[in-house]
Design an enzyme around this catalytic site. Structure first.
Site, PDB file in Angstrom:
ATOM      1  N   SER A   1     -24.004 -38.177 -45.741  1.00 25.25           N
ATOM      2  CA  SER A   1     -25.025 -37.793 -46.412  1.00 25.25           C
ATOM      3  C   SER A   1     -25.224 -36.297 -46.860  1.00 25.25           C
ATOM      4  O   SER A   1     -24.683 -35.455 -46.252  1.00 25.25           O
ATOM      5  CB  SER A   1     -26.308 -38.120 -45.272  1.00 25.25           C
ATOM      6  OG  SER A   1     -27.461 -37.599 -45.667  1.00 25.25           O
TER       7      SER A   1
ATOM      8  N   GLU B   1     -27.785 -34.907 -46.261  1.00 21.50           N
ATOM      9  CA  GLU B   1     -28.372 -34.023 -45.002  1.00 21.50           C
ATOM     10  C   GLU B   1     -27.400 -33.030 -44.488  1.00 21.50           C
ATOM     11  O   GLU B   1     -27.921 -32.219 -43.582  1.00 21.50           O
ATOM     12  CB  GLU B   1     -29.061 -34.983 -44.045  1.00 21.50           C
ATOM     13  CG  GLU B   1     -30.347 -35.654 -45.108  1.00 21.50           C
ATOM     14  CD  GLU B   1     -31.762 -34.962 -45.365  1.00 21.50           C
ATOM     15  OE1 GLU B   1     -31.560 -33.830 -44.282  1.00 21.50           O
ATOM     16  OE2 GLU B   1     -32.243 -34.608 -46.272  1.00 21.50           O
TER      17      GLU B   1
ATOM     18  N   TYR C   1     -30.432 -36.369 -37.454  1.00 17.62           N
ATOM     19  CA  TYR C   1     -29.889 -37.171 -38.463  1.00 17.62           C
ATOM     20  C   TYR C   1     -28.498 -36.483 -39.068  1.00 17.62           C
ATOM     21  O   TYR C   1     -27.497 -36.951 -39.208  1.00 17.62           O
ATOM     22  CB  TYR C   1     -30.740 -37.667 -39.587  1.00 17.62           C
ATOM     23  CG  TYR C   1     -30.054 -38.666 -40.607  1.00 17.62           C
ATOM     24  CD1 TYR C   1     -29.956 -39.805 -40.473  1.00 17.62           C
ATOM     25  CD2 TYR C   1     -29.655 -37.936 -41.897  1.00 17.62           C
ATOM     26  CE1 TYR C   1     -29.397 -40.546 -41.463  1.00 17.62           C
ATOM     27  CE2 TYR C   1     -29.137 -38.460 -42.949  1.00 17.62           C
ATOM     28  CZ  TYR C   1     -29.182 -40.001 -42.632  1.00 17.62           C
ATOM     29  OH  TYR C   1     -28.423 -40.527 -43.812  1.00 17.62           O
TER      30      TYR C   1
END
Length: 328
Positions: A127, A129, A151
């Site tokens: 990701s 992120e 996350y």
């Protein structure tokens, strides 16, 4: 000989699109589904078609024994790990659970590949992120990670372990660093779908306002169907590598609102309320991916632009409440 694919998270946005994509290419597709709950609506049409070589297997990423036995029995040519705990609120409120699913889940899957002894190719859905508050823009495969959420940290751990299994155990493994990708199948908790669902409800006179957090946050938004194609392409190369999958453009939430509401002739400012309580505790201001490697090595590029993406999402949610979309 028919190729076999094994997909975790098969009932979600990416998993269901990938299953359809692979079935169209002649694959036999196996999907992992959690034993408890979960909507099957995106794969029900596939399951209802007896001509489709598609099979669901109950299980989850916490049961390594089950995973090993499944992989040994199916012997898939390709494995796509798309299962994750992706809700930002849950990530903050339940960091241990998030780390378990997003961090240890992929490790169990890779260890099950090793123990089963099968020859396969593995794709991990990483990701953007992981970059968090990145020190450079756009972000590429070599950009330093700086995650700002449980996350993101869990995804970084899984990404690092993938490198270990690739280097030490010679696993053909790909980390697809996926930037935000949307579609009418996006979950309602995500800001893009919250906007298009809310707009449909407003036009249907079932809702008056949409409450959102920071409207100036920018993201690199692409179309999920394009991204599952990139996943498949990444496993067709001579060796496993890491790829940033992104459009190379970023737009603010405000831009998304302008496009969505403008499409139906409304001024979003009359219907949207910015709520400070909904702003992330650690808000990432802007993300933009450098997709040059994916373009060069995979010969991949997005087919749907930002405006088209917003409009196809709005169209789908309008149809769902019985409203005819605007004429293009």
């Amino acid at each position: 000989m028919t190729k076999k694919a094994f997909i975790t998270g098969v009932t979600g946005q990416d998993g269901s699109y990938l299953a359809e994509f692979l079935l169209d290419k002649g694959y036999e597709v196996h999907g992992l589904v959690r034993r408890l709950g979960g909507s099957m609506k995106y794969v029900e049409p596939i399951m209802a078609d007896p001509s489709k070589p598609f099979k669901i297997h109950p299980g989850d990423l916490s049961d390594s024994g089950r995973l090993t036995n499944l992989l040994r029995g199916i012997a898939p040519d390709e494995i796509y790990n798309l299962a994750a705990q992706s809700d930002d609120v849950v990530s903050v409120e339940a960091p241990e659970y998030t780390a378990e699913i997003n961090g240890m889940g992929p490790v169990r899957l890779m260890e099950s590949i090793r123990k089963s002894g099968i020859k396969t190719r593995f794709f991990q859905a990483s990701s953007s992120e992981m970059f968090g508050s990145a020190k450079e823009s756009p972000q590429s495969e070599t950009t330093e990670f700086n995650p700002r959420s449980p996350y993101g940290f869990a995804k970084v751990f899984a990404h690092g372990m993938l490198g270990y299994y690739r280097d030490v155990h010679k696993l053909y493994a790909v980390s697809g660093i996926l930037f935000n990708h949307e579609s009418p199948r996006r979950g309602g908790a995500f800001v893009t779908r919250k906007i298009t669902l809310g707009l449909a409800q407003i036009l249907a006179k079932k809702q008056k306002k949409i409450h959102l957090g920071n409207l100036s946050s920018k993201r690199d938004w692409g179309y999920a169907k394009d991204y599952v194609q990139a996943m498949w392409l990444s496993l067709q190369q001579k060796q496993g590598q890491d790829y940033v999958i992104a459009t190379g453009e970023n737009h603010s939430i405000q831009d998304f609102l302008k496009e969505a509401f403008g499409y139906v002739g409304l001024d979003y400012r009359k219907y949207v309320k910015s709520d400070s309580k909904m702003v992330r505790k650690v808000d990432i201001k802007a993300m933009r991916g450098n997709n040059s490697k994916a373009k060069k090595v995979l010969r991949w590029k997005p087919s749907v632009n930002f405006r088209q993406l917003v409009r196809l999402m709005v169209d789908a949610d309008l149809k769902a409440v019985g409203i005819t979309p605007p004429k293009k």
